[in-house]
Write a protein that holds these residues in place. Structure first.
Motif, PDB file in Angstrom:
ATOM      1  N   ASP A  67       0.792  -1.222  -0.132  1.00 24.10           N
ATOM      2  CA  ASP A  67      -0.036  -0.007   0.090  1.00 24.10           C
ATOM      3  C   ASP A  67       0.613   1.360   0.065  1.00 24.10           C
ATOM      4  O   ASP A  67       1.891   1.251   0.232  1.00 24.10           O
ATOM      5  N   ASP A  68       0.124   2.458  -0.318  1.00 26.36           N
ATOM      6  CA  ASP A  68       0.733   3.790  -0.130  1.00 26.36           C
ATOM      7  C   ASP A  68       1.495   3.999  -1.378  1.00 26.36           C
ATOM      8  O   ASP A  68       1.355   4.927  -2.356  1.00 26.36           O
ATOM      9  N   HIS A 118      -6.320   3.109  -4.119  1.00 25.25           N
ATOM     10  CA  HIS A 118      -6.321   3.330  -2.521  1.00 25.25           C
ATOM     11  C   HIS A 118      -6.790   4.897  -2.369  1.00 25.25           C
ATOM     12  O   HIS A 118      -6.366   5.232  -1.359  1.00 25.25           O
ATOM     13  N   HIS A 122      -6.466   9.315   1.009  1.00 25.86           N
ATOM     14  CA  HIS A 122      -6.506   8.333   2.053  1.00 25.86           C
ATOM     15  C   HIS A 122      -7.503   8.423   3.242  1.00 25.86           C
ATOM     16  O   HIS A 122      -6.977   8.809   4.268  1.00 25.86           O
TER      17      HIS A 122
HETATM   18 ZN   LIG Z   1      -3.060   3.089   3.121  1.00 26.71          ZN
END
Ligand SMILES: [Zn+2]
Length: 243
Positions: A67-68, A118, A122
């Motif tokens: 992720d991210d 994603h 966020h």
């Molecule tokens: Zn995340």
């Protein structure tokens, strides 16, 4: 496209008053999602994309998700490419845009490495109104499609926070499934205990400075359990979760 999204988004806020069943097991370890509205009797989330924290399968596979996208360690890219590890990368536009090459290289050279959604910023999507959800999910999808030449099909809701309104908004943005996780291998300050992995588990990692070591722990745990990393989408389809 915009118009149909707006209509669906309006419907999403209406459905708040009706309520809906939240998918069981939707939230991964260590994450607490806000409570869903009480489910109306007999209410079923018909036609909404599923929330998946584990893929039912008899095959000896696990799913690596990262992720991210803030830290871009060349060693990690090398491991993924050389060991031909299929992986779903749930990236934030702000985290890849300053060095998109790191990820386009991974997608081109890796085996079944896909970039997925994603959101843009966020947020906890359950806390946003319909227009906010639309901007976060569709907006990220459009930026990823522009950067990587492929529309993302999977959404990882930040914090694993989901409800039926989030699923409806995701559907309107072309999302086929919302992916949470079975085990988080990320070192958040302290290295977590390594769990026993089982077939169909979804492993969560993050592009942090410790990703190299975290990824190694995950791959070692998979190997110890006799499991191989596999691409997510084909298994979502064979499990009947995605058409
Ligand atoms: Zn995340």
């Amino acid at each position: 496209m915009w118009r149909s999204r707006a209509v669906l988004a309006a419907f999403a806020s209406l459905s708040l008053t009706v309520g809906g069943a939240q998918a069981a097991g939707a939230v991964g370890a260590g994450e607490v999602a806000p409570a869903a509205p009480a489910a109306a009797a007999g209410s079923r989330a018909v036609g909404l994309p599923p929330v998946v924290s584990h893929v039912p399968t008899s095959e000896k596979v696990v799913f690596i998700t990262i992720d991210d996208g803030w830290a871009h360690d060349p060693g990690v890219a090398q491991t993924l490419v050389e060991q031909r590890v299929p992986a779903s990368l749930f990236l934030l536009p702000g985290a890849f845009s300053y060095d998109a090459q790191y990820f386009t290289g991974l997608v081109e050279q890796g085996r079944s490495v896909n970039v997925e959604n994603h959101t843009v910023n966020h947020p906890d999507l359950t806390a946003l109104d319909a227009a906010g959800k639309d901007a976060e999910v569709c907006g990220a999808g459009e930026q990823l499609a522009a950067a990587f030449g492929r529309e993302p099909k999977l959404l990882r809701p930040p914090y694993g926070a989901v409800n039926d309104d989030v699923r409806l908004a995701a559907k309107a943005c072309g999302v086929k499934a919302l992916i949470t996780w079975t085990h988080d291998f990320t070192t958040w300050g302290e290295t977590p205990a390594t769990p026993q992995l089982n077939a169909g588990d979804i492993v969560l990692l993050h592009f942090t400075p410790t990703l190299g070591a975290d990824l190694k722990r995950a791959l070692d745990a998979a190997k110890a359990a006799g499991l191989k990393p596999a691409a997510l989408m084909p298994h979502l389809k064979s499990a009947g979760l995605v058409k």
